[in-house]
Design a protein around this motif. Structure first.
Motif: not given
Length: 793
Positions: A45, A404-405, A407, A409, A474, A476-479, A481
């Motif tokens: 991050n 995989s990245d 998810v 929420m 979401n 991931m790593l980028q946040e 949505y």
């Protein structure tokens, strides 16, 4: 040299606050590969790292401009959160011992999310794992390089001429050769250019002499490079001849590098990249022998069985190598992003290629190529599959496929949002389903009977379930949505609301209902009141409810009846049981039974403001004549009479009816009267005896009555009948009278004559029983009292 390096390193450490290599563990990883050192930095991050190389001269920042010329390649792998610096074993600031032992020293500068900068000092010593081939060509991301065995130069004495440019170059080398090293660059169809080493360096060409190798490195697209087609594949070529006169001999090194410029293509299922088996600029003769062709990822060659297991293809034909990588295959990366709430993704792979061949001089040539293959950005709408099985009585939804990245929420069900923990606590099943290609899907299950599911009686015999599902994902790593909305619908046929069968009895009506599977979807009501055992007791019903069904015994004159066609012989009592939607309260089924009953004595107060009374008048002393009875307004006479009873039906605003308000009730009262024959005028008699009078009364809640135009009440009135006071004489003009004090009354809701909507429940009749008292011994006429037994609601 060691002292110089130590001094440079010491001065650098004094100039900055450097963290030790021990502190860098878990953040920075160093790995010796076959031909380079890989420095991998986990981003965590933070911002991208910066690198500096340290040697005996000093500290050298590795920038995008400086790195390619010195053998450094920087790559950022956002999809796995890693930044990587690749340093060639022959990079500018690397310690070299005999072309076998290589020493690297770097400082890695990182800035965390709070803006704080940290500098890590790292070092690594690598031993050459695979011996050098006589000639090796490296096609890196940012530069191309060729190095040859320096101990075995190509010494030309006017040997075979392979093509005109080569012949011209050799001639120039012999003509220009001096004790200093010089370069001649050959370009097809152009005059050769000869440069000193300093001049070549100024144009971006770097020449290095190591203990045993001669190396030329240059970024792509330099002026002295040229493009060519080899078996239809575009190739960038740099052909330089390094020469120097040594006594009577001209020493010549043929430094030629060729790299495929094929950008690859995506056929919808696989990425493809092509490279010639042998770059003919690397071998001027066609009599070569291919020794090995291998592919890998991220600078590491893979075993042929591994490549086959991953689905990679490597085919050769017509001098070409075609490499195919299936979309989403292991070793590559699917990268997703959000644009206008649309999910997009692309697939990329860092391909590594090696071809080894023997040229016409039986010299081994090793050709390595690093290539990034990437699809175009593809809009991707997640697949939604309704896997609902009606017999399971639950919605089942498959949502996929995601890399995989991505998810899940939250899940919003018909406007109610749940995170995954809350969803599980509420009894919903959410399962992540992984796939062999690295993607995954989500499967959610929601029972039909869950409160979040909308249930409706869609049409006759069809029960419908609706579920709107909004997924929040979401990256991931980028946040980053994005949302996806879908809806599910399920219908069950042959479903009907509860319907009672009714049976007429002497005392009332008996209803029966057999329970069925979906009867719980409806409320059973009497009017607006839910039918429960407690409510039945209050209303005077007899109710039995078990697992088999419901038995409801409704006696006559209990609340809920509608009375019609009233005459002195009989009337009809109608009782209705409703089945309504438990959520919308919409009435879905009417169970109605209408039965005839004999008429005795009763009173009715309708919502339309009509009072109907059946009463006996012959039990008085002296005996009253039914046909001569009237109301307060003597013009209002009975609608029907027999020998003992009268039936009056009149509007509450007529016939001398009087109105008063008491205790939030609007009370309407009239009197049934019988006037005796007057005594003859020649026989005047003074007496206190009065005529027969019977008070009848209807009361309504004040807030329920509207008399703006005509009488109307939202609820039925309550009726009462009692003895009128002796001093209440008949008057044609209505007046307000006080409530009779000596009258025993009770009231119940009674059914109006006119049918009202289901929300306005009909009033109930009041049954009247009469009996007479002993004859009065007074000289005054005796008045009979009437006691009315009321059935309360």
């Amino acid at each position: 040299m060691y002292l110089e390096f130590s001094l440079a390193l010491f001065l650098f450490l004094l100039s900055v606050k450097v963290r030790t290599e021990e502190m860098a563990k878990g953040v920075i990883e160093l790995d010796c590969r076959e031909r380079y050192l890989a420095v991998q930095v986990h981003l965590n991050n933070g911002s991208e790292p910066h690198f500096k190389a340290i040697d005996t001269i000093g500290v050298h920042p590795i920038t995008k401009e400086y790195g390619p010329g010195c053998g450094y390649t920087y790559e950022l792998f956002c999809e796995i959160g890693i930044a990587e610096l690749k340093a060639s074993y022959f990079s500018c600031h690397t310690g070299n011992q005999g072309d076998v032992e290589f020493t690297f020293n770097f400082s890695v500068i990182m800035t965390d999310q709070h803006g704080e900068e940290a500098t890590y000092a790292v070092s690594k010593a690598c031993t050459l794992p695979l011996p050098w081939s006589p000639r090796e060509v490296i096609c890196e991301m940012d530069y191309m390089e060729v190095h040859v065995d320096g101990a075995v130069p190509h010494v030309s004495t006017g040997g075979t001429v392979m093509h005109q440019q080569w012949d011209d170059g050799i001639s120039s080398a012999y003509t220009l050769a001096s004790s200093g090293w010089q370069l001649i660059f050959l370009k097809e169809g152009q005059t050769s250019a000869d440069l000193s080493l300093d001049e070549a360096r100024e144009q971006g060409y770097r020449l290095h002499f190591t203990p045993g190798r001669v190396l030329l490195r240059m970024p792509y697209g330099k002026p002295l490079s040229h493009d060519s087609l080899v078996n239809g594949v575009p190739v960038e070529v740099v052909h330089a001849v390094l020469f120097s006169r040594q006594r009577w001999t001209v020493v010549i090194f043929d430094l030629v590098a060729a790299c495929s410029k094929d950008v690859g293509f995506f056929d919808g299922t696989s990425l493809h990249w092509q490279v010639p088996i042998v770059m003919f600029p690397l071998s001027s003769h066609t009599d070569f022998e291919t020794k090995n062709i291998s592919i890998g990822v991220h600078g590491t060659l893979l075993d042929p069985q591994v490549t086959a297991d991953r689905g990679y293809s490597l085919s050769t034909g017509k001098g070409m190598v075609d490499i195919g990588i299936p979309y989403g295959a292991e070793g590559g990366h699917r990268q997703s992003f959000v644009l206008n709430n649309t999910y997009w993704e692309f697939y990329l792979i860092y391909l590594y290629y090696e071809g080894v061949f023997m040229d016409s001089f039986h010299t081994e040539n090793r050709h390595r190529h690093t290539k990034v293959l990437m699809t175009q950005s593809l809009p991707h709408v997640p697949i939604t599959i309704n896997q609902t099985v009606i017999e399971e009585r639950a919605f089942t939804l498959y949502m996929g496929n995601f890399p995989s990245d991505v998810v899940l929420m939250t899940v919003t069900l018909n406007g109610h949002e749940f995170n995954l923990v809350e969803a599980t606590q509420h009894g919903y099943t959410i399962v992540k389903a992984p796939h062999a290609n690295g993607t995954h899907a989500y499967i959610i299950k929601v029972p039909f009977e869950d409160p979040m599911v909308l249930k409706s009686y869609f049409t006759e015999g069809v029960l419908q379930y609706l579920l709107s599902v909004n997924f929040t994902f979401n990256i991931m790593l980028q946040e980053n949505y994005f949302f996806h909305l879908t809806s599910l619908k399920a219908r069950i046929h042959d479903v009907y609301p509860p319907s009672f069968s009714g049976l007429c009895q002497e005392h009332g009506i008996v209803f029966k209902l057999a329970h069925e599977e979906f009867h719980h979807m409806w409320d059973i009501t009497i009017g607006n009141n839910l039918l429960t055992e407690q409510y039945a007791v209050r209303q005077g019903y007899l109710m039995a409810n078990d697992s088999q069904g419901i038995l409801l015994d409704v006696p006559l004159f209990t609340p809920g009846y509608l009375y019609e066609d009233i005459n002195l012989n009989q009337f009809f009592g109608t009782f209705e049981i409703l089945s309504r939607d438990a959520k919308t309260l919409e009435i879905q089924q009417h169970s109605v039974k209408r039965c005839p009953f004999p008429t005795t004595e009763l009173i009715e107060c309708s919502t339309g403001g009509v009072m109907t009374v059946v009463a006996s008048v012959v039990k008085s002393i002296p005996k009253a004549d039914p046909q001569r009875t009237t109301l307060l307004d003597t013009t209002c006479k009975p609608k029907e009479t027999d020998e003992t009873r009268v039936l009056f039906e009149f509007d509450l605003t007529t016939c001398g009816t009087r109105m008063k308000v008491k205790n939030d009730l609007m009370i309407f009262e009239n009197t049934i009267m019988f006037e005796q024959e007057p005594f003859p005028s020649h026989r005047p008699v003074i007496t206190r005896d009065t005529t027969f009078r019977l008070a009848v009364q209807c009361s309504y809640p004040v807030e329920a009555v509207n008399m703006d135009v005509a009488f109307a009440s939202s609820v039925p009135g309550r009726g009462s009948v009692g003895e009128a006071r002796p001093y209440e004489t008949a008057l044609a003009k209505p007046i307000m009278l006080p409530a009779p004090e000596a009258v025993t009354t009770a009231s119940v809701p009674i059914t109006p004559r006119i049918k009202t909507p289901p929300t306005q429940r009909p009033a109930k009749f009041m049954r009247v029983h009469s009996h007479h008292s002993a004859k009065s011994q007074s000289s005054e006429p005796d008045y009979r009292r009437y006691k009315w037994r009321m059935i309360h609601s």
